[in-house]
Design a protein around this motif. Structure first.
Motif, PDB file in Angstrom:
ATOM      1  N   VAL A 104      19.678   6.854   2.553  1.00  0.00           N
ATOM      2  CA  VAL A 104      19.967   5.521   3.081  1.00  0.00           C
ATOM      3  C   VAL A 104      18.928   4.568   2.490  1.00  0.00           C
ATOM      4  CG1 VAL A 104      20.288   4.087   5.137  1.00  0.00           C
ATOM      5  CG2 VAL A 104      20.759   6.554   5.265  1.00  0.00           C
ATOM      6  N   LYS A 158      11.673   9.270  -1.795  1.00  0.00           N
ATOM      7  CA  LYS A 158      12.834   9.530  -0.921  1.00  0.00           C
ATOM      8  C   LYS A 158      13.955  10.206  -1.717  1.00  0.00           C
ATOM      9  CE  LYS A 158      14.355   6.386   2.249  1.00  0.00           C
ATOM     10  NZ  LYS A 158      15.175   5.352   2.909  1.00  0.00           N
ATOM     11  N   TYR A 187      22.198  -4.022  16.644  1.00  0.00           N
ATOM     12  CA  TYR A 187      20.960  -4.006  15.874  1.00  0.00           C
ATOM     13  C   TYR A 187      20.561  -2.579  15.502  1.00  0.00           C
ATOM     14  CZ  TYR A 187      15.901  -4.528  15.133  1.00  0.00           C
ATOM     15  OH  TYR A 187      14.627  -4.482  14.637  1.00  0.00           O
ATOM     16  N   ASN A 190      18.110   0.251   1.714  1.00  0.00           N
ATOM     17  CA  ASN A 190      18.437  -1.145   2.017  1.00  0.00           C
ATOM     18  C   ASN A 190      19.081  -1.850   0.806  1.00  0.00           C
ATOM     19  OD1 ASN A 190      16.874  -4.059   1.615  1.00  0.00           O
ATOM     20  ND2 ASN A 190      17.846  -3.798   3.601  1.00  0.00           N
ATOM     21  N   MET A 227       3.016  -5.708  10.502  1.00  0.00           N
ATOM     22  CA  MET A 227       3.996  -4.923   9.756  1.00  0.00           C
ATOM     23  C   MET A 227       4.756  -5.859   8.818  1.00  0.00           C
ATOM     24  SD  MET A 227       7.136  -2.765  11.358  1.00  0.00           S
ATOM     25  CE  MET A 227       8.252  -4.154  11.482  1.00  0.00           C
ATOM     26  N   GLY A 276      21.131  -0.484  12.173  1.00  0.00           N
ATOM     27  CA  GLY A 276      20.271  -0.542  10.992  1.00  0.00           C
ATOM     28  C   GLY A 276      19.341   0.655  10.875  1.00  0.00           C
ATOM     29  N   GLY A 291      13.779  -2.115   3.437  1.00  0.00           N
ATOM     30  CA  GLY A 291      14.489  -2.214   4.715  1.00  0.00           C
ATOM     31  C   GLY A 291      13.572  -2.355   5.917  1.00  0.00           C
ATOM     32  N   PHE A 301      13.860  13.986  -2.343  1.00  0.00           N
ATOM     33  CA  PHE A 301      14.214  14.895  -1.248  1.00  0.00           C
ATOM     34  C   PHE A 301      15.660  15.374  -1.372  1.00  0.00           C
ATOM     35  CE2 PHE A 301      11.007  12.289   1.344  1.00  0.00           C
ATOM     36  CZ  PHE A 301      10.007  13.229   1.224  1.00  0.00           C
TER      37      PHE A 301
HETATM   38  C1  L3W Z   1      12.774  13.249   3.982  1.00  0.00           C
HETATM   39  C2  L3W Z   1      10.602  13.420   4.843  1.00  0.00           C
HETATM   40  N1  L3W Z   1      12.856  11.911   4.146  1.00  0.00           N
HETATM   41  C3  L3W Z   1      10.358   9.933   5.542  1.00  0.00           C
HETATM   42  C4  L3W Z   1      12.520   8.937   4.791  1.00  0.00           C
HETATM   43  C5  L3W Z   1      13.257   8.578   6.064  1.00  0.00           C
HETATM   44  C6  L3W Z   1      13.508   7.096   5.865  1.00  0.00           C
HETATM   45  C7  L3W Z   1      12.308   6.630   5.082  1.00  0.00           C
HETATM   46  C8  L3W Z   1      11.248   5.957   5.885  1.00  0.00           C
HETATM   47  O1  L3W Z   1      12.123   2.973   9.408  1.00  0.00           O
HETATM   48  C9  L3W Z   1      11.443   0.797  10.006  1.00  0.00           C
HETATM   49  C10 L3W Z   1      11.124   0.174  11.314  1.00  0.00           C
HETATM   50  C11 L3W Z   1      12.368  -0.568  11.728  1.00  0.00           C
HETATM   51  N2  L3W Z   1      11.693  13.982   4.299  1.00  0.00           N
HETATM   52  C12 L3W Z   1      10.634  12.019   5.057  1.00  0.00           C
HETATM   53  C13 L3W Z   1      11.804  11.315   4.682  1.00  0.00           C
HETATM   54  N3  L3W Z   1      11.584  10.031   5.001  1.00  0.00           N
HETATM   55  N4  L3W Z   1       9.753  11.134   5.573  1.00  0.00           N
HETATM   56  O2  L3W Z   1      11.787   7.776   4.442  1.00  0.00           O
HETATM   57  O3  L3W Z   1      10.930   6.690   7.033  1.00  0.00           O
HETATM   58  P1  L3W Z   1       9.967   6.104   8.159  1.00  0.00           P
HETATM   59  O4  L3W Z   1       9.913   7.134   9.238  1.00  0.00           O
HETATM   60  O5  L3W Z   1       8.703   5.671   7.523  1.00  0.00           O
HETATM   61  O6  L3W Z   1      10.655   4.795   8.669  1.00  0.00           O
HETATM   62  P2  L3W Z   1      12.085   4.532   9.420  1.00  0.00           P
HETATM   63  O7  L3W Z   1      11.987   5.025  10.829  1.00  0.00           O
HETATM   64  O8  L3W Z   1      13.245   5.012   8.638  1.00  0.00           O
HETATM   65  C14 L3W Z   1      11.302   2.301  10.203  1.00  0.00           C
HETATM   66  C15 L3W Z   1      13.182  -0.616  10.492  1.00  0.00           C
HETATM   67  O9  L3W Z   1      12.732   0.398   9.621  1.00  0.00           O
HETATM   68  N5  L3W Z   1      14.600  -0.450  10.659  1.00  0.00           N
HETATM   69  C16 L3W Z   1      15.284  -0.841   9.545  1.00  0.00           C
HETATM   70  C17 L3W Z   1      16.520  -1.401   9.513  1.00  0.00           C
HETATM   71  C18 L3W Z   1      17.074  -1.745   8.241  1.00  0.00           C
HETATM   72  C19 L3W Z   1      18.220  -2.465   8.076  1.00  0.00           C
HETATM   73  C20 L3W Z   1      18.758  -2.744   6.729  1.00  0.00           C
HETATM   74  O10 L3W Z   1      18.287  -2.180   5.752  1.00  0.00           O
HETATM   75  N6  L3W Z   1      19.746  -3.607   6.583  1.00  0.00           N
HETATM   76  O11 L3W Z   1      18.887  -2.927   9.111  1.00  0.00           O
HETATM   77  C21 L3W Z   1      15.219   0.061  11.776  1.00  0.00           C
HETATM   78  O12 L3W Z   1      14.757   0.867  12.552  1.00  0.00           O
HETATM   79  O13 L3W Z   1      12.075  -1.878  12.083  1.00  0.00           O
HETATM   80  O14 L3W Z   1      10.069  -0.675  11.042  1.00  0.00           O
HETATM   81  O15 L3W Z   1      14.639   6.896   5.088  1.00  0.00           O
HETATM   82  O16 L3W Z   1      14.416   9.320   6.179  1.00  0.00           O
HETATM   83  N7  L3W Z   1       9.543  14.186   5.150  1.00  0.00           N
END
Ligand code: L3W
Length: 416
Positions: free
Chosen positions: A203, A64, A165, A205, A306, A168, A55, A67
């Protein structure tokens, strides 16, 4: 077919399979297999397969899932949830749309298996409202699977998302599902601890979920070996912008931009590659010197951009990069949810300045303001979520890479 697990079974006309057609090709065998396994055994396989989330963040899917609390071990009463994120709206991204429209049973198989692994009682497939054929295809496939008794005790439904947007982003998505305006929430708590209605939620993708059945069918080692790098499996890459045949291409993880652009018919316009975004609209630009970089989350991050959605956007030598950036910024400015002041106020200002430059009315002081904003607003933590940082990444790298074009536009403005 196993070389292209995601799309190998797609029909040339992109018509979704009926359940009977899907089963004739081995569909739902992975689900049968998962039913003989414990949740922990399924996660072991996904971890051994090195499946990273598709995603945007590339977070390891198995980690993930671990957790998520086991049934009966989270405080309070109530279900756990799986949300399949199909709110695809990033500029340049059109991969989830294909998987939803053409391969809906694959999504449902992945959801059933992931729900089992994460102890989820209910799965919600959240689909961007404009993706009407995708919504219809998944709803129909759910109906077929339910009627055939394939869902077991899983409740699964489609939820159309009414088009922003930011939906997402996983916490904004959860806020929207609860009936509120889609603004992100603070993390922690992560959704796995407190998600939809305060319950444990995963959640993932659409592409991530669609890959899951293939890990069970192929086995983790074969799945992992489909990749050329440490990150397992294939990737549904997309190529758009100035190429002759824009499209989607499933290829081993770690495929290079040179190969993908070739598959898209080569660079159009003046035929010269000026730059490309390796991971959708929010990724920083690479120049031709990165054409042979293996495209996966790790390689692209280490090279300073990225991988995001893995959707390439190509600029040729005749494209105006300043106008391109201005159009991009208008999108992010429009899509700011308005929660944080720097994002709400800053992005429209940046978009306006870029528009002025693109029209040859730029001023030296504006260029300095753009440079300062890109440096100040890009780091994580300057606003609640990644939207502003995502908008700043192409601006920061664009100001460096296209410095000559900015100067040229400035000179036009000064002459005027
Ligand atoms: C539990 C912890 N869960 C991390 C989980 C967190 C998430 C995943 C990644 O996405 C990009 C950005 C946007 N205990 C955890 C944990 N998690 N530590 O892991 O987390 P993270 O923080 O690395 O990334 P993020 O902020 O979730 C950032 C893009 O995602 N974005 C995506 C949109 C996607 C769609 C789609 O799939 N159709 O629209 C939106 O913001 O660009 O680069 O799940 O919970 N210690």
């Amino acid at each position: 077919m196993t070389d292209l697990p995601l799309t190998g079974r797609a029909r040339p006309d992109r018509r979704p399979h009926t359940l009977a057609e899907w089963r004739a090709e081995g569909g739902y065998e992975a689900v049968e297999r998962a039913r003989t396994m414990t949740p922990s055994e399924i996660i072991d396989m996904v971890e051994a397969a090195h499946l990273n989330g598709r995603g945007g963040a590339g977070f390891p899917a198995g980690r993930k899932w671990r957790f998520m609390p086991e049934r009966g071990t989270s405080p309070g009463d109530g279900p756990s949830y799986l949300i399949v994120n199909g709110d695809e709206m990033e500029p340049g991204a059109f991969k989830d749309r294909f998987l939803l429209e053409a391969m809906p049973h694959q999504v449902i198989e992945g959801a059933i298996i992931t729900a089992r692994a994460t102890h989820a009682d209910e799965a919600i497939v959240l689909i961007r409202d404009e993706y009407r054929p995708g919504i219809a295809a998944v709803e129909h496939a759910i109906h077929e699977a339910r009627t055939a008794g394939l869902l077991g005790d899983l409740t699964i439904r489609v939820h159309p998302s009414a088009g922003r947007y930011i939906v997402g982003e996983e916490t904004a998505l959860i806020t929207a599902l609860e009936g509120h305006r889609a603004v992100p929430r603070k993390r922690p708590p992560f959704p796995a601890q407190s998600g939809l209605w305060g319950r444990p939620t995963t959640v993932n993708n659409v592409e991530t979920i669609s890959l899951v059945p293939h890990i069970l069918s192929l086995g983790p080692q074969r799945f992992r070996a489909l990749s050329r790098t440490e990150e397992g499996g294939t990737k549904l890459y997309g190529v758009s912008g100035r190429v002759k045949r824009p499209g989607l291409f499933e290829a081993p993880m770690g495929t290079t931009a040179r190969e993908l652009i070739e598959r898209a018919g080569g660079v159009s316009g003046d035929g010269q590659l000026r730059a490309f975004q390796p991971g959708g609209g929010a990724s920083g630009f690479f120049g031709p010197d990165q054409l042979d970089l293996p495209l996966d989350f790790g390689h692209v991050a280490r090279a300073g951009s990225m991988f995001g959605t893995g959707m390439l956007i190509v600029l040729d030598g005749s494209a105006c990069p300043v106008g391109f950036l201005a159009r991009h910024m208008r999108f992010y400015a429009r899509e700011s949810c308005g929660w944080c002041t720097p994002c709400r106020e800053g992005l429209p200002l940046v978009a306006k300045i870029l528009d002025r430059f693109a029209e040859g009315r730029g001023r030296r002081a504006d260029l300095e303001l753009l440079q300062m904003t890109a440096a100040e607003a890009a780091p994580r933590g300057r606003s609640f979520c990644d939207l502003m940082g995502g908008a700043m990444a192409p601006l920061a790298s664009g100001l460096r890479m296209f410095a000559a074009e900015f100067e040229a536009r400035l000179a036009e403005g000064e002459r005027a």
